[in-house]
Write a protein that holds these residues in place. Structure first.
Motif, mmCIF file in Angstrom:
data_model
loop_
_atom_site.group_PDB
_atom_site.id
_atom_site.type_symbol
_atom_site.label_atom_id
_atom_site.label_comp_id
_atom_site.label_asym_id
_atom_site.label_seq_id
_atom_site.Cartn_x
_atom_site.Cartn_y
_atom_site.Cartn_z
ATOM 1 N N THR A 131 44.989 -12.707 -4.773
ATOM 2 C CA THR A 131 44.892 -12.749 -5.999
ATOM 3 C C THR A 131 43.210 -13.087 -6.345
ATOM 4 O O THR A 131 42.484 -12.419 -7.037
ATOM 5 N N ARG A 132 42.841 -14.022 -5.533
ATOM 6 C CA ARG A 132 41.450 -14.538 -5.536
ATOM 7 C C ARG A 132 40.537 -13.426 -5.374
ATOM 8 O O ARG A 132 39.452 -13.104 -5.615
ATOM 9 N N LEU A 133 40.934 -12.615 -4.169
ATOM 10 C CA LEU A 133 40.209 -11.535 -3.628
ATOM 11 C C LEU A 133 40.176 -10.542 -4.511
ATOM 12 O O LEU A 133 39.126 -9.670 -4.813
ATOM 13 N N ALA A 134 41.057 -10.232 -5.484
ATOM 14 C CA ALA A 134 40.977 -9.250 -6.633
ATOM 15 C C ALA A 134 40.444 -9.803 -7.905
ATOM 16 O O ALA A 134 40.221 -8.908 -8.957
ATOM 17 N N ASP A 135 39.809 -10.979 -7.962
ATOM 18 C CA ASP A 135 39.345 -11.571 -8.993
ATOM 19 C C ASP A 135 37.740 -11.172 -8.958
ATOM 20 O O ASP A 135 37.127 -11.474 -8.263
#
Length: 220
Positions: A168-172
């Protein structure tokens, strides 16, 4: 004394690196604790601060961009040219002796060990600097992602929001903003070094052309 003369550049850079990391730790811990007190949270010691996402995210975020810069610089200058720059090979000149096929030095006892080995080892060694810098960039990127997620989860907890995982953080967008704000500066600084070395000089530096060299002369 010859040891310090022969290794003065690396010793000085190691000293500057250690000093600035220490300054980053103490100033970062102070800023982190100020923020914690504002939210009624417990403060941390300097040692405890070293394990926080606040510190590790900032550290690896910068390392990541530096390794990207150096990897790109090493690899791009092997194939691309900039006429007149001290940071480029001459597009019209013969290839440097450094670019000779290492196979011709296979039986030279003074050649590095990998050069005297088989084709695979020799080929990997031929590009080992770029591989190492690229690998350090990837490692720093992963560590930055992990630490950024940890720092983001602290902020999420403060606002009563659920934590997020690495994917999720990678897509943030915020994570990529952290990356691109550093990457763009690294490419810009490299570009300026390449272009300014055409017209400007620093006498005695191997990164500069000789002071009297014409603007059109390429290479050091």
């Amino acid at each position: 004394m010859s040891f310090f003369r022969d290794n003065g550049l690396s010793i000085t850079l190691i000293t500057f690196t250690a000093a600035t990391i220490a300054a980053m730790i103490f100033s970062g811990a102070h800023a982190f604790n100020q923020e914690a007190m504002m939210h009624g949270e417990p403060t941390v010691t300097v040692a405890g601060y070293l394990a926080t996402g606040h510190f590790l995210s900032a550290l690896f975020e910068n390392w990541e961009s530096e390794f990207l810069q150096m990897a790109a610089y090493v690899c791009l200058t092997a194939f691309l040219y900039q006429r007149g720059s001290a940071e480029s090979r001459d597009p019209d000149g013969p290839r440097s002796t450094l670019d000779e096929d290492p196979l011709t030095m296979k039986n030279d006892p003074s050649a590095p060990w990998p050069v005297r080995q088989g084709r695979l080892v020799r080929t990997l060694y031929s590009y080992s600097l770029g591989i190492a810098l690229g690998g350090l960039f990837v490692l720093s990127f992963v560590f930055h992602l992990r630490a950024s997620a940890a720092a983001g989860n602290v902020e999420a907890m403060r606002h009563g929001e659920p934590p997020v995982d690495l994917w999720t953080r990678l897509a943030d967008a915020e994570f990529w903003f952290e990356c691109f704000q550093n990457w763009q500066s690294e490419f810009l600084s490299t570009l300026l070094l390449v272009l300014l070395s055409i017209f400007l000089r620093f006498r005695g530096s191997p990164e500069s052309k000789p002071v009297a060299a014409p603007y059109g002369a390429t290479g050091k």
